[in-house]
Design a protein around this motif. Structure first.
Motif, PDB file in Angstrom:
ATOM      1  N   GLU A 162       0.831  -1.203   0.000  1.00  0.00           N
ATOM      2  CA  GLU A 162       0.000   0.000   0.000  1.00  0.00           C
ATOM      3  C   GLU A 162       0.869   1.258   0.000  1.00  0.00           C
ATOM      4  OE1 GLU A 162      -3.190   0.319  -0.342  1.00  0.00           O
ATOM      5  OE2 GLU A 162      -3.471  -1.842  -0.525  1.00  0.00           O
ATOM      6  N   GLY A 163       2.034   1.169   0.643  1.00  0.00           N
ATOM      7  CA  GLY A 163       2.935   2.314   0.632  1.00  0.00           C
ATOM      8  C   GLY A 163       3.424   2.641  -0.764  1.00  0.00           C
ATOM      9  N   TRP A 164       3.757   1.607  -1.550  1.00  0.00           N
ATOM     10  CA  TRP A 164       4.201   1.843  -2.928  1.00  0.00           C
ATOM     11  C   TRP A 164       3.058   2.409  -3.776  1.00  0.00           C
ATOM     12  CZ3 TRP A 164       8.985   2.341  -4.146  1.00  0.00           C
ATOM     13  CH2 TRP A 164       9.982   1.617  -3.482  1.00  0.00           C
ATOM     14  N   VAL A 165       1.842   1.902  -3.552  1.00  0.00           N
ATOM     15  CA  VAL A 165       0.696   2.422  -4.306  1.00  0.00           C
ATOM     16  C   VAL A 165       0.474   3.899  -3.963  1.00  0.00           C
ATOM     17  CG1 VAL A 165      -1.801   2.221  -4.647  1.00  0.00           C
ATOM     18  CG2 VAL A 165      -0.389   0.162  -4.501  1.00  0.00           C
ATOM     19  N   MET A 166       0.530   4.221  -2.671  1.00  0.00           N
ATOM     20  CA  MET A 166       0.349   5.615  -2.256  1.00  0.00           C
ATOM     21  C   MET A 166       1.435   6.505  -2.845  1.00  0.00           C
ATOM     22  SD  MET A 166       0.173   7.132   1.635  1.00  0.00           S
ATOM     23  CE  MET A 166      -1.119   5.940   2.013  1.00  0.00           C
ATOM     24  N   LEU A 167       2.658   5.991  -2.877  1.00  0.00           N
ATOM     25  CA  LEU A 167       3.758   6.772  -3.448  1.00  0.00           C
ATOM     26  C   LEU A 167       3.533   7.010  -4.934  1.00  0.00           C
ATOM     27  CD1 LEU A 167       6.516   8.100  -3.009  1.00  0.00           C
ATOM     28  CD2 LEU A 167       7.574   5.868  -3.492  1.00  0.00           C
ATOM     29  N   GLY A 168       3.077   5.961  -5.637  1.00  0.00           N
ATOM     30  CA  GLY A 168       2.809   6.114  -7.059  1.00  0.00           C
ATOM     31  C   GLY A 168       1.721   7.126  -7.338  1.00  0.00           C
ATOM     32  N   PHE A 184       4.461   2.051  -9.093  1.00  0.00           N
ATOM     33  CA  PHE A 184       3.406   1.085  -9.392  1.00  0.00           C
ATOM     34  C   PHE A 184       3.992  -0.257  -9.829  1.00  0.00           C
ATOM     35  CE2 PHE A 184       0.552   4.894 -10.273  1.00  0.00           C
ATOM     36  CZ  PHE A 184      -0.124   4.754  -9.079  1.00  0.00           C
ATOM     37  N   ALA A 185       5.097  -0.212 -10.574  1.00  0.00           N
ATOM     38  CA  ALA A 185       5.744  -1.458 -10.993  1.00  0.00           C
ATOM     39  C   ALA A 185       6.218  -2.251  -9.776  1.00  0.00           C
ATOM     40  CB  ALA A 185       6.909  -1.148 -11.938  1.00  0.00           C
ATOM     41  N   ARG A 186       6.750  -1.529  -8.769  1.00  0.00           N
ATOM     42  CA  ARG A 186       7.188  -2.217  -7.552  1.00  0.00           C
ATOM     43  C   ARG A 186       6.000  -2.811  -6.804  1.00  0.00           C
ATOM     44  NH1 ARG A 186      10.283  -5.651  -5.754  1.00  0.00           N
ATOM     45  NH2 ARG A 186      10.778  -5.533  -3.527  1.00  0.00           N
ATOM     46  N   ALA A 187       4.893  -2.089  -6.778  1.00  0.00           N
ATOM     47  CA  ALA A 187       3.694  -2.600  -6.107  1.00  0.00           C
ATOM     48  C   ALA A 187       3.169  -3.851  -6.807  1.00  0.00           C
ATOM     49  CB  ALA A 187       2.610  -1.523  -6.071  1.00  0.00           C
ATOM     50  N   ILE A 197      -4.173  -1.569  -9.192  1.00  0.00           N
ATOM     51  CA  ILE A 197      -2.801  -1.109  -9.439  1.00  0.00           C
ATOM     52  C   ILE A 197      -2.521  -1.085 -10.935  1.00  0.00           C
ATOM     53  CG2 ILE A 197      -0.368  -1.546  -8.943  1.00  0.00           C
ATOM     54  CD1 ILE A 197      -1.191  -2.948  -6.402  1.00  0.00           C
ATOM     55  N   LEU A 198      -2.995  -2.103 -11.657  1.00  0.00           N
ATOM     56  CA  LEU A 198      -2.818  -2.122 -13.103  1.00  0.00           C
ATOM     57  C   LEU A 198      -3.496  -0.920 -13.762  1.00  0.00           C
ATOM     58  CD1 LEU A 198      -3.357  -5.931 -13.783  1.00  0.00           C
ATOM     59  CD2 LEU A 198      -1.232  -4.653 -14.137  1.00  0.00           C
ATOM     60  N   VAL A 204      -0.920   6.213 -15.722  1.00  0.00           N
ATOM     61  CA  VAL A 204       0.375   6.891 -15.705  1.00  0.00           C
ATOM     62  C   VAL A 204       1.091   6.713 -17.028  1.00  0.00           C
ATOM     63  CG1 VAL A 204       2.675   6.834 -14.655  1.00  0.00           C
ATOM     64  CG2 VAL A 204       0.641   6.836 -13.205  1.00  0.00           C
ATOM     65  N   MET A 205       1.072   5.489 -17.567  1.00  0.00           N
ATOM     66  CA  MET A 205       1.743   5.234 -18.839  1.00  0.00           C
ATOM     67  C   MET A 205       1.087   6.024 -19.966  1.00  0.00           C
ATOM     68  SD  MET A 205       2.463   1.138 -18.446  1.00  0.00           S
ATOM     69  CE  MET A 205       3.343   1.029 -20.006  1.00  0.00           C
TER      70      MET A 205
END
Length: 213
Positions: A162-168, A184-187, A197-198, A204-205
């Motif tokens: 969830e931290g990686w998602v929030m960061l993204g 997002f790739a890390r998540a 997430i996808l 973003v892409m």
């Protein structure tokens, strides 16, 4: 705010349904009639007479007779207690209506006493911020702190998806799409094929390619 009241009303109706079901089940339990208790007492008295006859005939010894007689007398006392128990008075329907009216009143009173109704207004949310809206510098500082925490994870600690998602999402809001895509790739490495997430990564892409999916 409307959603809050809808959920609260649904929970209140559910509570009232449970209470009503309990009262209706109790009301539907059959009461033991006086005639049934009287019949049972008559049967027990006949059994006592039969025991006395068997003792006199010698088919039972004194110990067996005493044990059986004590058991029958105990059952006779229980039947007398049931027969002498007072019948339930009052209207069960009136009790049900009273309880169903009391449940929402008490729930609203309790929420008014210990809840925070003012928090439902948008004005309260704005007033709760001590320095008004978050500035761009504050946002960047918070995102940088989050990124540092995610990158410098202590050894042995489980990574925070969830931290990686929030960061993204934070990077995406700041239009730093390349960094958002990496977050997002890390998540997705931690939670593959997660639909939300996808979807975030696809947005973003698309922004990185001039809004072209």
């Amino acid at each position: 705010m409307i959603l809050f009241w809808v959920i609260a009303a649904a929970l209140l109706l559910l509570a009232m349904w449970f209470v009503a079901g309990t009262l209706l089940r109790k009301d539907s339990m059959p009461a033991v009639s006086g005639s049934a208790s009287g019949s049972n007492l008559a049967v027990l008295k006949a059994q006592l007479q039969q025991l006395d006859q068997e003792l006199a005939a010698g088919s039972l010894d004194a110990a067996q007779h005493q044990q059986s007689r004590a058991e029958i007398e105990r059952r006779a006392l229980e039947e007398e207690d049931v027969a002498s128990a007072p019948a339930r008075s009052g209207s069960s329907r009136a009790t049900l209506v009273l309880v169903l009216l009391a449940v929402p009143v008490l729930a609203l009173a309790l929420y008014g006493a210990v809840g925070t109704p003012q928090a439902l207004s948008p004005e309260a949310k704005v007033a709760a911020a001590p320095h008004g809206d978050v500035t761009q510098q504050d946002m960047e500082a918070m995102v940088a702190k989050l990124a540092e925490r995610m990158d410098k994870r202590p050894p042995g600690q489980v990574e925070d998806t969830e931290g990686w998602v929030m960061l993204g999402r934070s990077y995406a809001a700041m239009q730093r799409f390349a960094q958002a895509q990496r977050a997002f790739a890390r998540a997705l490495q931690l939670m593959p094929n997660e639909a939300q997430i996808l979807a975030d990564q696809a947005d973003v892409m698309a922004m990185m390619q001039g809004r072209n999916l």
